[in-house]
Design a protein around this motif. Structure first.
Motif, PDB file in Angstrom:
ATOM      1  N   PRO A 109       0.918  -0.881  -0.165  1.00  0.00           N
ATOM      2  CA  PRO A 109      -0.029   0.187  -0.098  1.00  0.00           C
ATOM      3  C   PRO A 109       1.249   0.996  -0.160  1.00  0.00           C
ATOM      4  O   PRO A 109       0.703   2.427  -0.369  1.00  0.00           O
ATOM      5  CB  PRO A 109      -0.600   0.287   0.700  1.00  0.00           C
ATOM      6  CG  PRO A 109      -0.454  -1.442   1.604  1.00  0.00           C
ATOM      7  CD  PRO A 109       0.739  -1.585   0.730  1.00  0.00           C
ATOM      8  N   ILE A 110       2.345   0.900   0.634  1.00  0.00           N
ATOM      9  CA  ILE A 110       3.161   2.514   0.245  1.00  0.00           C
ATOM     10  C   ILE A 110       3.169   2.846  -1.592  1.00  0.00           C
ATOM     11  O   ILE A 110       3.883   4.080  -1.089  1.00  0.00           O
ATOM     12  CB  ILE A 110       3.842   2.157   1.241  1.00  0.00           C
ATOM     13  CG1 ILE A 110       4.093   1.551   2.824  1.00  0.00           C
ATOM     14  CG2 ILE A 110       4.902   3.339   1.601  1.00  0.00           C
ATOM     15  CD1 ILE A 110       4.432   1.608   3.587  1.00  0.00           C
ATOM     16  N   CYS A 111       3.276   1.962  -2.214  1.00  0.00           N
ATOM     17  CA  CYS A 111       3.706   1.870  -3.335  1.00  0.00           C
ATOM     18  C   CYS A 111       2.417   2.817  -4.088  1.00  0.00           C
ATOM     19  O   CYS A 111       2.331   4.441  -4.275  1.00  0.00           O
ATOM     20  CB  CYS A 111       3.727   1.333  -4.117  1.00  0.00           C
ATOM     21  SG  CYS A 111       4.586  -0.179  -3.891  1.00  0.00           S
ATOM     22  N   ARG A 112       1.714   3.362  -3.170  1.00  0.00           N
ATOM     23  CA  ARG A 112       0.119   4.538  -3.916  1.00  0.00           C
ATOM     24  C   ARG A 112       0.379   5.415  -1.872  1.00  0.00           C
ATOM     25  O   ARG A 112      -0.242   6.616  -2.172  1.00  0.00           O
ATOM     26  CB  ARG A 112      -0.925   3.972  -3.564  1.00  0.00           C
ATOM     27  CG  ARG A 112      -1.090   2.735  -4.022  1.00  0.00           C
ATOM     28  CD  ARG A 112      -2.568   2.296  -4.280  1.00  0.00           C
ATOM     29  NE  ARG A 112      -2.648   1.527  -2.998  1.00  0.00           N
ATOM     30  CZ  ARG A 112      -3.710   1.403  -2.784  1.00  0.00           C
ATOM     31  NH1 ARG A 112      -4.422   3.015  -2.834  1.00  0.00           N
ATOM     32  NH2 ARG A 112      -3.985   1.009  -1.958  1.00  0.00           N
ATOM     33  N   CYS A 113       0.982   5.312  -1.337  1.00  0.00           N
ATOM     34  CA  CYS A 113       1.357   6.630  -0.996  1.00  0.00           C
ATOM     35  C   CYS A 113       1.487   8.348  -1.134  1.00  0.00           C
ATOM     36  O   CYS A 113       1.910   8.335  -2.653  1.00  0.00           O
ATOM     37  CB  CYS A 113       3.048   6.621   0.161  1.00  0.00           C
ATOM     38  SG  CYS A 113       3.565   7.831   0.870  1.00  0.00           S
ATOM     39  N   SER A 114       1.219   8.726  -0.803  1.00  0.00           N
ATOM     40  CA  SER A 114       0.913  10.439  -0.737  1.00  0.00           C
ATOM     41  C   SER A 114       2.150  11.422  -1.160  1.00  0.00           C
ATOM     42  O   SER A 114       1.985  11.925  -2.432  1.00  0.00           O
ATOM     43  CB  SER A 114       0.057  11.130  -0.374  1.00  0.00           C
ATOM     44  OG  SER A 114       0.643  11.733   1.370  1.00  0.00           O
ATOM     45  N   TYR A 115       3.165  10.988  -0.503  1.00  0.00           N
ATOM     46  CA  TYR A 115       4.519  11.109  -1.001  1.00  0.00           C
ATOM     47  C   TYR A 115       5.262  10.810  -1.928  1.00  0.00           C
ATOM     48  O   TYR A 115       6.338   9.178  -2.123  1.00  0.00           O
ATOM     49  CB  TYR A 115       5.528  11.307   0.592  1.00  0.00           C
ATOM     50  CG  TYR A 115       6.725  11.997  -0.127  1.00  0.00           C
ATOM     51  CD1 TYR A 115       6.528  13.603  -0.376  1.00  0.00           C
ATOM     52  CD2 TYR A 115       8.416  11.602  -0.002  1.00  0.00           C
ATOM     53  CE1 TYR A 115       7.828  14.256  -0.619  1.00  0.00           C
ATOM     54  CE2 TYR A 115       9.120  12.017  -0.301  1.00  0.00           C
ATOM     55  CZ  TYR A 115       9.385  13.547  -0.433  1.00  0.00           C
ATOM     56  OH  TYR A 115      10.305  14.347  -1.084  1.00  0.00           O
ATOM     57  N   ALA A 116       5.306  11.015  -3.117  1.00  0.00           N
ATOM     58  CA  ALA A 116       6.002  10.589  -4.048  1.00  0.00           C
ATOM     59  C   ALA A 116       7.366   9.792  -4.637  1.00  0.00           C
ATOM     60  O   ALA A 116       7.288   9.144  -4.977  1.00  0.00           O
ATOM     61  CB  ALA A 116       6.283  11.472  -5.557  1.00  0.00           C
ATOM     62  N   PRO A 117       8.195  10.696  -3.614  1.00  0.00           N
ATOM     63  CA  PRO A 117       9.907   9.803  -3.742  1.00  0.00           C
ATOM     64  C   PRO A 117       9.683   8.415  -2.724  1.00  0.00           C
ATOM     65  O   PRO A 117      10.130   7.409  -3.292  1.00  0.00           O
ATOM     66  CB  PRO A 117      10.381  10.994  -2.867  1.00  0.00           C
ATOM     67  CG  PRO A 117       9.837  12.102  -3.267  1.00  0.00           C
ATOM     68  CD  PRO A 117       9.115  11.823  -3.322  1.00  0.00           C
ATOM     69  N   TYR A 118       9.094   8.664  -1.344  1.00  0.00           N
ATOM     70  CA  TYR A 118       8.721   6.822  -0.628  1.00  0.00           C
ATOM     71  C   TYR A 118       7.947   6.318  -1.585  1.00  0.00           C
ATOM     72  O   TYR A 118       8.071   5.580  -1.767  1.00  0.00           O
ATOM     73  CB  TYR A 118       7.961   8.027   0.083  1.00  0.00           C
ATOM     74  CG  TYR A 118       8.016   6.575   1.399  1.00  0.00           C
ATOM     75  CD1 TYR A 118       8.981   6.121   1.760  1.00  0.00           C
ATOM     76  CD2 TYR A 118       6.470   6.984   2.898  1.00  0.00           C
ATOM     77  CE1 TYR A 118       8.760   4.500   2.171  1.00  0.00           C
ATOM     78  CE2 TYR A 118       6.936   5.418   3.720  1.00  0.00           C
ATOM     79  CZ  TYR A 118       7.726   4.572   3.539  1.00  0.00           C
ATOM     80  OH  TYR A 118       7.565   3.905   4.511  1.00  0.00           O
ATOM     81  N   ALA A 119       6.660   6.607  -2.799  1.00  0.00           N
ATOM     82  CA  ALA A 119       5.918   5.735  -3.221  1.00  0.00           C
ATOM     83  C   ALA A 119       6.713   5.060  -4.604  1.00  0.00           C
ATOM     84  O   ALA A 119       6.813   3.951  -4.670  1.00  0.00           O
ATOM     85  CB  ALA A 119       4.868   6.509  -4.380  1.00  0.00           C
ATOM     86  N   ARG A 120       7.734   5.935  -5.121  1.00  0.00           N
ATOM     87  CA  ARG A 120       8.722   5.622  -5.752  1.00  0.00           C
ATOM     88  C   ARG A 120      10.209   4.215  -5.795  1.00  0.00           C
ATOM     89  O   ARG A 120       9.975   3.060  -5.855  1.00  0.00           O
ATOM     90  CB  ARG A 120       9.409   6.457  -6.731  1.00  0.00           C
ATOM     91  CG  ARG A 120       8.024   7.227  -7.951  1.00  0.00           C
ATOM     92  CD  ARG A 120       9.743   8.002  -7.978  1.00  0.00           C
ATOM     93  NE  ARG A 120      10.120   8.996  -7.800  1.00  0.00           N
ATOM     94  CZ  ARG A 120       9.077  10.548  -7.784  1.00  0.00           C
ATOM     95  NH1 ARG A 120       7.807  10.442  -8.524  1.00  0.00           N
ATOM     96  NH2 ARG A 120       9.543  11.119  -7.325  1.00  0.00           N
TER      97      ARG A 120
END
Ligand SMILES: [Fe+2]
Ligand SMILES: [Fe+2]
Length: 336
Positions: free
Chosen positions: A160-171
């Protein structure tokens, strides 16, 4: 490797209201909220509330610490792997975890925190890491079990963190999750080999490892939702997408069938299918153990921290040499 309801571990309460200081800030806040509500990603250069930034720094850095501390219990077995194949797999896995740490430290740095600050917080004991790594790896079966259960729980937490709102973390999480999937499968396959082709002693070793890792693994999802006060804010910000209890249930439901295929017993007499809920019921989790280990009093907390501090101290000459080289290059460039 592993988040563990990292949002529950900070001392500072999350209070979005405190960040609003001016009309301009209010407008920025509204724009930020609209982006979040629309499911848009936030990039490093975008305005964000201080507490969103703080929460992310805490979660991503604790996640990064978990990756590199997680290398320790497994690194311990590289020289004792039973075959060349197992050794190569374990070596690759432990290297992956080091890489995960690097992506995540880099993602946290985009929020304005230096790597030195993060390391200082880890080495001083101020920052947490996933408490699962404060348990010892006693036998070779622990390597398979850590892959199967610990990396398995990590995937459930991290997809689910792949869809985290903070893009560098999600990527960063997209690549990490692909590698975690290999970690889980190699663990399951190692256990399957022992259970299907092993001696009675090897089968007993697998069962013993599962007995020891089961409960700490399901604690990896963090405290129950009603005792996880920062979770709601993280959900509103789109940092967290699925609650601790929901993730735990999904993990248990997926793992029961895998345990059946392996032929191991999960050490919970209350674990049974509930037709009405279409999910497994399970026994009471000993949260006092969880909080004791999070608080620093697990079987290996001191050993793990000491190993990290030693690695940092032993690497001082490399950092010094790299800085001296960079300074020299700069001098040369200026002189040219
Ligand atoms: Fe992993
Ligand atoms: Fe990892």
């Amino acid at each position: 490797m592993y988040t563990q309801a990292m949002d529950t571990m900070g001392k500072d309460a999350v209070d979005g209201e405190k960040t609003i200081r001016s009309a301009e800030d209010m407008q920025r806040q509204q724009r930020f909220d609209a982006h979040i509500d629309a499911g848009d990603f936030i990039e490093a250069k975008d305005w964000m509330p201080d507490n969103y930034r703080k929460t992310l720094v805490r979660q991503i850095s604790q996640h990064a610490h978990s990756e590199i501390v997680g290398m320790l219990p497994e690194g311990n077995w590289i020289s004792r792997a039973p075959t060349l194949k197992r050794k190569a797999i374990l070596l690759a896995k432990v290297q992956d975890e080091g890489g995960h740490g690097l992506y995540l430290y880099a993602a946290a740095e985009t929020l304005g925190t230096s790597r030195d600050q993060m390391f200082e917080a880890l080495h001083s004991g101020k920052a947490k890491y996933s408490s699962i790594f404060n348990y010892p790896t006693l036998t070779w079966a622990d390597m398979g079990t850590v892959g199967w259960l610990v990396d398995g729980a990590a995937i459930m937490n991290q997809v689910p963190i792949c869809r985290c709102s903070y893009a560098p973390y999600a990527r960063a999480m997209i690549r990490i999750c692909r590698e975690e999937s290999f970690h889980q499968r190699q663990g399951f396959e190692a256990l399957l080999t022992m259970m299907k082709q092993g001696t009675d002693a090897q089968k007993a070793m697998v069962q013993d490892a599962v007995n020891r890792w089961w409960w700490p693994s399901i604690m990896m999802f963090g405290p129950p939702d009603d005792q996880s006060p920062n979770s709601a804010q993280s959900m509103r910000w789109g940092i967290k997408r699925i609650s601790n209890d929901e993730l735990r249930q999904k993990f248990i439901d997926a793992t029961v069938e895998q345990a059946r295929i392996l032929g191991v017993t999960l050490p919970d007499p209350d674990l049974k299918w509930n037709e009405e809920r279409q999910a497994h019921d399970f026994g009471t989790i000993d949260w006092s153990e969880f909080w004791r280990v999070v608080g620093g009093d697990g079987p290996c907390n001191r050993e793990r921290l000491a190993a990290r501090v030693k690695a940092w101290d032993d690497g001082a000459w490399v950092r010094d040499a790299a800085l001296a080289h960079a300074a020299r290059q700069q001098q040369v460039a200026l002189a040219a």
